[in-house]
Design a protein around this motif. Structure first.
Motif, mmCIF file in Angstrom:
data_model
loop_
_atom_site.group_PDB
_atom_site.id
_atom_site.type_symbol
_atom_site.label_atom_id
_atom_site.label_comp_id
_atom_site.label_asym_id
_atom_site.label_seq_id
_atom_site.Cartn_x
_atom_site.Cartn_y
_atom_site.Cartn_z
ATOM 1 N N MET A 29 -74.435 -74.668 -18.189
ATOM 2 C CA MET A 29 -73.613 -73.471 -18.102
ATOM 3 C C MET A 29 -73.489 -72.928 -16.680
ATOM 4 O O MET A 29 -72.553 -72.196 -16.386
ATOM 5 C CB MET A 29 -74.181 -72.366 -19.007
ATOM 6 C CG MET A 29 -74.132 -72.726 -20.486
ATOM 7 S SD MET A 29 -72.461 -73.000 -21.094
ATOM 8 C CE MET A 29 -71.925 -71.310 -21.368
ATOM 9 N N SER A 30 -74.442 -73.284 -15.814
ATOM 10 C CA SER A 30 -74.405 -72.665 -14.490
ATOM 11 C C SER A 30 -73.141 -73.072 -13.735
ATOM 12 O O SER A 30 -72.554 -72.273 -13.011
ATOM 13 C CB SER A 30 -75.656 -73.010 -13.694
ATOM 14 O OG SER A 30 -75.704 -74.394 -13.468
ATOM 15 N N GLY A 31 -72.722 -74.315 -13.934
ATOM 16 C CA GLY A 31 -71.489 -74.758 -13.288
ATOM 17 C C GLY A 31 -70.305 -73.933 -13.774
ATOM 18 O O GLY A 31 -69.493 -73.465 -12.975
ATOM 19 N N LEU A 32 -70.264 -73.714 -15.067
ATOM 20 C CA LEU A 32 -69.174 -72.945 -15.663
ATOM 21 C C LEU A 32 -69.194 -71.497 -15.156
ATOM 22 O O LEU A 32 -68.169 -70.942 -14.780
ATOM 23 C CB LEU A 32 -69.320 -72.970 -17.187
ATOM 24 C CG LEU A 32 -68.223 -72.268 -17.988
ATOM 25 C CD1 LEU A 32 -66.903 -72.998 -17.816
ATOM 26 C CD2 LEU A 32 -68.602 -72.186 -19.452
ATOM 27 N N GLN B 235 -81.754 -77.283 -19.949
ATOM 28 C CA GLN B 235 -80.530 -78.088 -20.129
ATOM 29 C C GLN B 235 -79.313 -77.197 -20.283
ATOM 30 O O GLN B 235 -78.263 -77.441 -19.698
ATOM 31 C CB GLN B 235 -80.663 -78.957 -21.379
ATOM 32 C CG GLN B 235 -81.411 -80.252 -21.129
ATOM 33 C CD GLN B 235 -81.642 -81.009 -22.427
ATOM 34 O OE1 GLN B 235 -80.940 -80.776 -23.408
ATOM 35 N NE2 GLN B 235 -82.618 -81.894 -22.415
ATOM 36 N N ILE B 236 -79.488 -76.135 -21.080
ATOM 37 C CA ILE B 236 -78.348 -75.236 -21.296
ATOM 38 C C ILE B 236 -77.993 -74.515 -19.999
ATOM 39 O O ILE B 236 -76.831 -74.393 -19.628
ATOM 40 C CB ILE B 236 -78.668 -74.228 -22.423
ATOM 41 C CG1 ILE B 236 -78.806 -74.999 -23.744
ATOM 42 C CG2 ILE B 236 -77.576 -73.164 -22.521
ATOM 43 C CD1 ILE B 236 -79.323 -74.176 -24.877
ATOM 44 N N ILE C 110 -66.153 -69.723 -13.134
ATOM 45 C CA ILE C 110 -65.507 -68.508 -13.630
ATOM 46 C C ILE C 110 -65.761 -67.351 -12.683
ATOM 47 O O ILE C 110 -64.861 -66.578 -12.345
ATOM 48 C CB ILE C 110 -66.009 -68.194 -15.056
ATOM 49 C CG1 ILE C 110 -65.387 -69.196 -16.025
ATOM 50 C CG2 ILE C 110 -65.672 -66.769 -15.444
ATOM 51 C CD1 ILE C 110 -65.828 -69.046 -17.436
ATOM 52 N N GLY C 111 -67.014 -67.277 -12.202
ATOM 53 C CA GLY C 111 -67.353 -66.223 -11.236
ATOM 54 C C GLY C 111 -66.498 -66.343 -9.984
ATOM 55 O O GLY C 111 -66.013 -65.348 -9.446
ATOM 56 N N GLY C 112 -66.282 -67.575 -9.541
ATOM 57 C CA GLY C 112 -65.475 -67.796 -8.342
ATOM 58 C C GLY C 112 -64.063 -67.290 -8.528
ATOM 59 O O GLY C 112 -63.508 -66.606 -7.659
ATOM 60 N N ILE C 113 -63.473 -67.602 -9.670
ATOM 61 C CA ILE C 113 -62.100 -67.179 -9.949
ATOM 62 C C ILE C 113 -62.011 -65.648 -9.984
ATOM 63 O O ILE C 113 -61.146 -65.029 -9.358
ATOM 64 C CB ILE C 113 -61.619 -67.764 -11.288
ATOM 65 C CG1 ILE C 113 -61.657 -69.281 -11.168
ATOM 66 C CG2 ILE C 113 -60.241 -67.220 -11.664
ATOM 67 C CD1 ILE C 113 -60.482 -70.013 -11.689
ATOM 68 N N ALA C 114 -62.977 -65.055 -10.700
ATOM 69 C CA ALA C 114 -62.933 -63.600 -10.840
ATOM 70 C C ALA C 114 -63.212 -62.919 -9.498
ATOM 71 O O ALA C 114 -62.720 -61.823 -9.231
ATOM 72 C CB ALA C 114 -63.942 -63.142 -11.885
ATOM 73 N N LEU D 124 -69.537 -62.724 -20.261
ATOM 74 C CA LEU D 124 -69.275 -63.516 -21.471
ATOM 75 C C LEU D 124 -69.954 -64.880 -21.391
ATOM 76 O O LEU D 124 -70.597 -65.315 -22.346
ATOM 77 C CB LEU D 124 -67.774 -63.695 -21.682
ATOM 78 C CG LEU D 124 -67.024 -62.477 -22.232
ATOM 79 C CD1 LEU D 124 -65.533 -62.767 -22.327
ATOM 80 C CD2 LEU D 124 -67.560 -62.086 -23.606
ATOM 81 N N THR D 125 -69.836 -65.544 -20.234
ATOM 82 C CA THR D 125 -70.493 -66.860 -20.122
ATOM 83 C C THR D 125 -72.009 -66.713 -20.166
ATOM 84 O O THR D 125 -72.693 -67.520 -20.779
ATOM 85 C CB THR D 125 -70.105 -67.604 -18.820
ATOM 86 O OG1 THR D 125 -69.779 -66.646 -17.838
ATOM 87 C CG2 THR D 125 -68.967 -68.536 -19.038
#
Ligand SMILES: Nc1ncnc2c1ncn2[C@@H]1O[C@H](COP(=O)(O)OP(=O)(O)OP(=O)(O)O)[C@@H](O)[C@H]1O
Ligand SMILES: [Mg+2]
Lengths: 221, 358
Positions: B222-225, B217-218, B229-233, B38-39
């Protein structure tokens, strides 16, 4: 020299000592024994006398605490783990009291298991020779005890070993099946010259062999 | 008949057990792939929509923070700078965009001046388009609305959060902001990277972004996000993988005797170790594959359900090759790690004791 060449297996003052707390158990107590090429021997003796231990050491499943074991004239004490495995694969065929087939494999697959290059024809031939025509694809659970033991003999033979070691091969079988199994082993010995050692409690089974060795307290009497 | 085909057969032996173990991996992989997908899809979508919109270059005031996310009313291009830019022969198809806050009935609303209506998903027609918040306040299509003292008739509505927004043509909105633009977009005659430098050197106090600058820039944003999210999952996946350790230990214990037999008929400890690792790897790989398929289905469903909001987005944008390869490799690799201890235990088994095992 000649004498040595004739021996498949030589036990030279072999000891196997288990330490149980303060107590030492001499499962093997200085065994000296030669097994000639082409011989058919049974080992008898009371429970705990060291018969299985002798067979395990002879099949290099277990290493002696002291003493030497020569297999085809070669001292086995210096073998690496990999070399031991290669010896077991190529030179020794094991037959167990409880058959010990892989339950998830068919009879044919069980026989093929020890082969590095699977030879389907040879495996089928061996199974047929054991009287298992039409049962190649049955799982062990679909076979009788006698049939399972015949599969396990086929498995033991698949790599043309110089020695078959069988620990109470008839222990789980009725008299009729025991006689079939012993007949097969006798045929292998007489017709194809396979060297065989069996451990047995059953005098009827021992009668099929050419030589009976008695054990007591870790030694041969 | 190698020892490795035994690993496949072993999986099928205790079907329920294997399936339940795999389920842990499946859930972990599904969660990971759906969230990261999704991200990633969002990132790609943002990239495409901004770069579609902007022509070859986008020009902003250099003190305005300079990223598309921070473009706000705080910093504008002066009309002088805009004139200078408009006079540059390298640029054509120049469009002015403006965004500013204004007082409206005691609250603040955004006024956006655009020259590219295709970026707004309108219910009605272009001209004077208000957000649904304003429409609900009585400024629906056909009604009059007064902004900065000028009266307009609402021609359309669009949905946009809770914020009050009015979208007008640039040339109507610009005068309300003293003719100061938030940004310009333009096409270039020649390499945008070269012309970017030329424009920045000619006109003072501006920043020129090319499409690749924007994508970067995008990506940065977004890479941090994605990582977070990847870390949590990944934790979900880790839990699934840890259960492999447990199950493989049970399997190895249960098969003690068989492992003894394998060694007795000539397999080395290393081969036994390998076969257990292979079995663990298979659980991870198959679980990963199923997880990927489930995730793909869920993402496709999400695309279908939310297509009206997020527009045209493809499954391939959410499931890039790196994600598929990474997840499959990761699930398999972690499973092999989980299998290490049980496999080591199996390989260390004493043959004689294993054979005596009832
Ligand atoms: N791992 C071990 N630890 C301690 N003692 C052991 C171990 N394995 C065998 N022994 C002992 O060694 C002796 C010989 O055992 P072995 O299994 O060779 O006997 P056996 O003649 O085969 O008996 P049976 O007829 O009951 O099979 C026994 O006293 C046994 O208790
Ligand atoms: Mg015994």
């Amino acid at each position: 020299m000649n004498d040595q060449n004739n021996n498949v297996l030589e036990f030279k003052d072999v000891w196997k000592i288990y330490q149980m707390g303060d107590e030492k158990i001499n499962a093997l107590a200085g065994v000296n024994l030669n097994i000639r090429d082409g011989s058919f021997t049974s080992i008898m003796g009371p429970s705990g006398s060291g018969k299985s231990t002798l067979l395990h050491v002879g099949g290099i499943l277990d290493m002696p605490t002291r003493g030497n074991l020569l297999l085809n004239g070669k001292d086995t004490s210096t073998l690496s783990g990999k070399e031991q495995a290669t010896f077991r694969r190529n030179e020794i065929g094991f037959v167990f009291q409880r058959f010990n087939l892989m339950p998830q494999l068919s009879a044919l697959e069980n026989v093929l298991l020890p082969m590095i290059k699977p030879d389907l024809e040879k495996a089928k031939e061996l199974l047929d020779k054991m009287g298992l025509e039409g049962k190649h694809n049955k799982r062990p659970s679909q076979l009788s005890g006698g049939e399972q033991q015949r599969v396990s003999i086929a498995r033991a033979l698949i790599n043309n070993p110089s020695l078959i070691l069988a620990d109470e091969p008839t222990g789980e079988l009725d008299t009729k099946n025991a006689e079939v199994i012993m007949g097969i082993l006798q045929d292998l010995n007489k017709k194809e010259g396979v060297t065989i050692i069996i451990v047995t409690h059953n005098p009827l089974a021992a009668e099929f062999t050419d030589e009976i060795i008695e054990m007591r307290d870790g030694n041969i009497i | 008949m190698g020892i490795n085909s035994l690993s496949f057969k072993n999986l099928r032996r205790r079907k329920l057990r294997s399936i339940l173990t795999m389920l842990g991996v499946v859930i972990g992989v599904t969660a990971l792939v759906v969230l990261v997908g999704l991200t990633t899809g969002m990132t790609n979508y943002m990239k495409e929509s901004t770069t579609n919109m902007m022509g070859d270059v986008m020009i902003m005031n250099s003190t305005g923070g300079g990223t598309i996310m921070t473009q706000s009313g705080s910093s504008f291009l002066s009309p002088e700078a805009v004139d200078e830019i408009k006079n540059m022969p390298q640029l054509y198809n120049i469009k002015q965009e403006v965004q500013f806050l204004t007082e409206f009935n005691g609250t603040s609303i955004y006024v956006i001046g655009t020259s590219d209506w295709s970026q707004v998903d309108i219910n009605g027609s272009t001209g004077v388009v208000v957000s649904t918040t304003l429409a609900d306040m009585g400024y629906n299509i056909g009604n009059k609305i007064t902004i900065e003292g000028q009266e307009f008739t609402v021609t359309g509505t669009f949905s946009e959060g809770a914020m009050g927004v009015v979208v007008l043509d640039s040339d109507k909105a610009l005068p309300m902001n003293d003719n100061k633009s938030t940004s310009l977009t333009a096409n270039t005659r020649g390499d945008p990277e070269v012309i970017k430098d030329e424009v920045e050197n000619t006109v003072e106090g501006i920043t020129v972004s090319t499409k690749s600058d924007m994508s970067k820039q995008i990506d940065d944003m977004m890479s941090g996000l994605t990582l977070f999210i990847g870390g949590i999952a990944s934790i979900a996946l880790l839990v699934g993988v840890i259960s492999i350790i447990n199950i493989m230990l049970v399997n190895v214990t249960e098969r003690t005797r068989e492992i003894g037999v394998l060694k007795a008929i000539g397999f080395t400890s290393r081969e036994v170790l390998g076969s257990i690792l292979l079995e663990a790897a298979l659980i991870g790989f198959i679980g990963g594959l199923i997880g990927l398929i489930v995730a793909a289905i869920l993402l496709q469903l999400a695309i279908m359900i939310f297509s009206s909001q997020i527009g045209d987005i493809q499954l391939a944008q959410m499931l890039p090759v790196w994600l598929i390869a990474g997840v499959l490799g990761g699930a398999t690799g972690l499973s092999v790690l989980a299998g290490l201890y049980p496999a080591w235990r199996a390989s260390r088994l004493n043959v004689v004791e294993a054979l005596r095992n009832e």
